[in-house]
Motif scaffolding. Sequence first.
Motif, PDB file in Angstrom:
ATOM      1  N   ASN A  41       0.853  -1.184   0.000  1.00 49.11           N
ATOM      2  CA  ASN A  41       0.000   0.000   0.000  1.00 49.11           C
ATOM      3  C   ASN A  41       0.889   1.234   0.000  1.00 49.11           C
ATOM      4  N   GLN A  42       0.299   2.362  -0.314  1.00 48.53           N
ATOM      5  CA  GLN A  42       0.978   3.623  -0.033  1.00 48.53           C
ATOM      6  C   GLN A  42       0.963   3.808   1.475  1.00 48.53           C
ATOM      7  N   PRO A  43       1.794   4.703   1.993  1.00 45.68           N
ATOM      8  CA  PRO A  43       1.625   5.072   3.400  1.00 45.68           C
ATOM      9  C   PRO A  43       0.195   5.604   3.562  1.00 45.68           C
ATOM     10  N   ALA A  44      -0.571   4.990   4.441  1.00 49.88           N
ATOM     11  CA  ALA A  44      -1.990   5.329   4.544  1.00 49.88           C
ATOM     12  C   ALA A  44      -2.528   4.910   5.902  1.00 49.88           C
ATOM     13  N   GLY A  45      -3.652   5.489   6.268  1.00 50.96           N
ATOM     14  CA  GLY A  45      -4.286   5.100   7.514  1.00 50.96           C
ATOM     15  C   GLY A  45      -5.517   5.920   7.807  1.00 50.96           C
ATOM     16  N   HIS A  46      -6.073   5.693   8.975  1.00 48.02           N
ATOM     17  CA  HIS A  46      -7.322   6.345   9.371  1.00 48.02           C
ATOM     18  C   HIS A  46      -7.095   7.745   9.946  1.00 48.02           C
ATOM     19  N   LEU A  47      -8.072   8.583   9.701  1.00 46.70           N
ATOM     20  CA  LEU A  47      -8.138   9.909  10.306  1.00 46.70           C
ATOM     21  C   LEU A  47      -8.495   9.735  11.777  1.00 46.70           C
ATOM     22  N   ASP A  48      -7.734  10.371  12.659  1.00 45.24           N
ATOM     23  CA  ASP A  48      -8.038  10.335  14.085  1.00 45.24           C
ATOM     24  C   ASP A  48      -8.985  11.476  14.446  1.00 45.24           C
ATOM     25  N   ASP A  49      -9.776  11.268  15.481  1.00 52.30           N
ATOM     26  CA  ASP A  49     -10.696  12.294  15.955  1.00 52.30           C
ATOM     27  C   ASP A  49      -9.912  13.557  16.317  1.00 52.30           C
ATOM     28  N   GLY A  50     -10.377  14.706  15.863  1.00 53.54           N
ATOM     29  CA  GLY A  50      -9.743  15.985  16.174  1.00 53.54           C
ATOM     30  C   GLY A  50      -8.546  16.318  15.303  1.00 53.54           C
ATOM     31  N   GLU A  51      -8.268  15.513  14.298  1.00 55.33           N
ATOM     32  CA  GLU A  51      -7.092  15.676  13.447  1.00 55.33           C
ATOM     33  C   GLU A  51      -7.519  16.176  12.063  1.00 55.33           C
ATOM     34  N   SER A  52      -6.738  17.059  11.470  1.00 55.78           N
ATOM     35  CA  SER A  52      -7.031  17.486  10.097  1.00 55.78           C
ATOM     36  C   SER A  52      -6.591  16.384   9.134  1.00 55.78           C
ATOM     37  N   LEU A  53      -7.157  16.373   7.943  1.00 52.86           N
ATOM     38  CA  LEU A  53      -6.774  15.388   6.932  1.00 52.86           C
ATOM     39  C   LEU A  53      -5.290  15.513   6.592  1.00 52.86           C
ATOM     40  N   ALA A  54      -4.801  16.742   6.457  1.00 52.13           N
ATOM     41  CA  ALA A  54      -3.391  16.964   6.127  1.00 52.13           C
ATOM     42  C   ALA A  54      -2.483  16.430   7.236  1.00 52.13           C
ATOM     43  N   ALA A  55      -2.827  16.708   8.486  1.00 51.55           N
ATOM     44  CA  ALA A  55      -2.020  16.223   9.610  1.00 51.55           C
ATOM     45  C   ALA A  55      -2.016  14.696   9.648  1.00 51.55           C
ATOM     46  N   ALA A  56      -3.150  14.078   9.351  1.00 51.17           N
ATOM     47  CA  ALA A  56      -3.234  12.614   9.341  1.00 51.17           C
ATOM     48  C   ALA A  56      -2.323  12.028   8.265  1.00 51.17           C
ATOM     49  N   ALA A  57      -2.300  12.647   7.093  1.00 49.15           N
ATOM     50  CA  ALA A  57      -1.453  12.151   6.003  1.00 49.15           C
ATOM     51  C   ALA A  57       0.024  12.245   6.373  1.00 49.15           C
ATOM     52  N   LEU A  58       0.423  13.338   6.982  1.00 48.35           N
ATOM     53  CA  LEU A  58       1.818  13.495   7.408  1.00 48.35           C
ATOM     54  C   LEU A  58       2.170  12.476   8.495  1.00 48.35           C
ATOM     55  N   ARG A  59       1.283  12.326   9.480  1.00 49.43           N
ATOM     56  CA  ARG A  59       1.514  11.402  10.591  1.00 49.43           C
ATOM     57  C   ARG A  59       1.619   9.966  10.104  1.00 49.43           C
ATOM     58  N   GLU A  60       0.660   9.539   9.296  1.00 50.85           N
ATOM     59  CA  GLU A  60       0.655   8.150   8.823  1.00 50.85           C
ATOM     60  C   GLU A  60       1.915   7.842   8.005  1.00 50.85           C
ATOM     61  N   THR A  61       2.341   8.776   7.166  1.00 54.05           N
ATOM     62  CA  THR A  61       3.542   8.541   6.361  1.00 54.05           C
ATOM     63  C   THR A  61       4.762   8.380   7.250  1.00 54.05           C
ATOM     64  N   LEU A  62       4.904   9.246   8.239  1.00 53.52           N
ATOM     65  CA  LEU A  62       6.035   9.145   9.158  1.00 53.52           C
ATOM     66  C   LEU A  62       5.985   7.842   9.959  1.00 53.52           C
ATOM     67  N   GLU A  63       4.814   7.509  10.499  1.00 51.34           N
ATOM     68  CA  GLU A  63       4.694   6.311  11.330  1.00 51.34           C
ATOM     69  C   GLU A  63       4.944   5.022  10.560  1.00 51.34           C
ATOM     70  N   GLU A  64       4.542   4.993   9.288  1.00 44.08           N
ATOM     71  CA  GLU A  64       4.643   3.760   8.516  1.00 44.08           C
ATOM     72  C   GLU A  64       5.949   3.616   7.749  1.00 44.08           C
ATOM     73  N   THR A  65       6.663   4.736   7.522  1.00 43.05           N
ATOM     74  CA  THR A  65       7.855   4.660   6.666  1.00 43.05           C
ATOM     75  C   THR A  65       9.109   5.267   7.276  1.00 43.05           C
TER      76      THR A  65
END
Length: 161
Positions: A41-65
């Motif tokens: 998959n691409q670095p990807a994941g779920h949006l967390d409550d209270g999180e912006s879509l952009a912040a979620a994309a940055l977080r998931e990429t860092l956490e997974e890669t």
Amino acid sequence: MADSPRTVEIWRPHVTVACVVAEGDRYLMVEEAVNGRLVYNQPAGHLDDGESLAAAALRETLEETGWTVELQHLIGVHQWRSTEHGDAVMRFSFAARAVSHDPGRPLDTGISRALWMSRAEIAALGERLRSPLVLLSIDAWLGGQRLPLDALGYLPEGGAA
């Protein structure tokens, strides 16, 4: 006598984010174990409550890669019914540029490794792709689909409109 209140079931899709990170003709991918099988998959994941879509994309990429990336564009919003769990998924796909890598950073549970692959190598994975959204988002990016990041608004809790 008044009717008793009824609980109304509200449909809620899984809201996910993903990053298409291109470097030359290669794309950042993750190899992960899902339900006992190894998928890509691409670095990807779920949006967390209270999180912006952009912040979620940055977080998931860092956490997974272990890669810090800079978002450049929104590629698109794609709806799909997951064959993995049967639920509806709404995926926000972003184009991002790799900024820096921390090879010592532990990756999320279930992630075997991050790797760079060409589109041809990704397409050759066939059924080993986690979803058809992987190639859909790469092909949208290759086709020039670019939306400005400010097309997505975010009002933190209590924020003014």
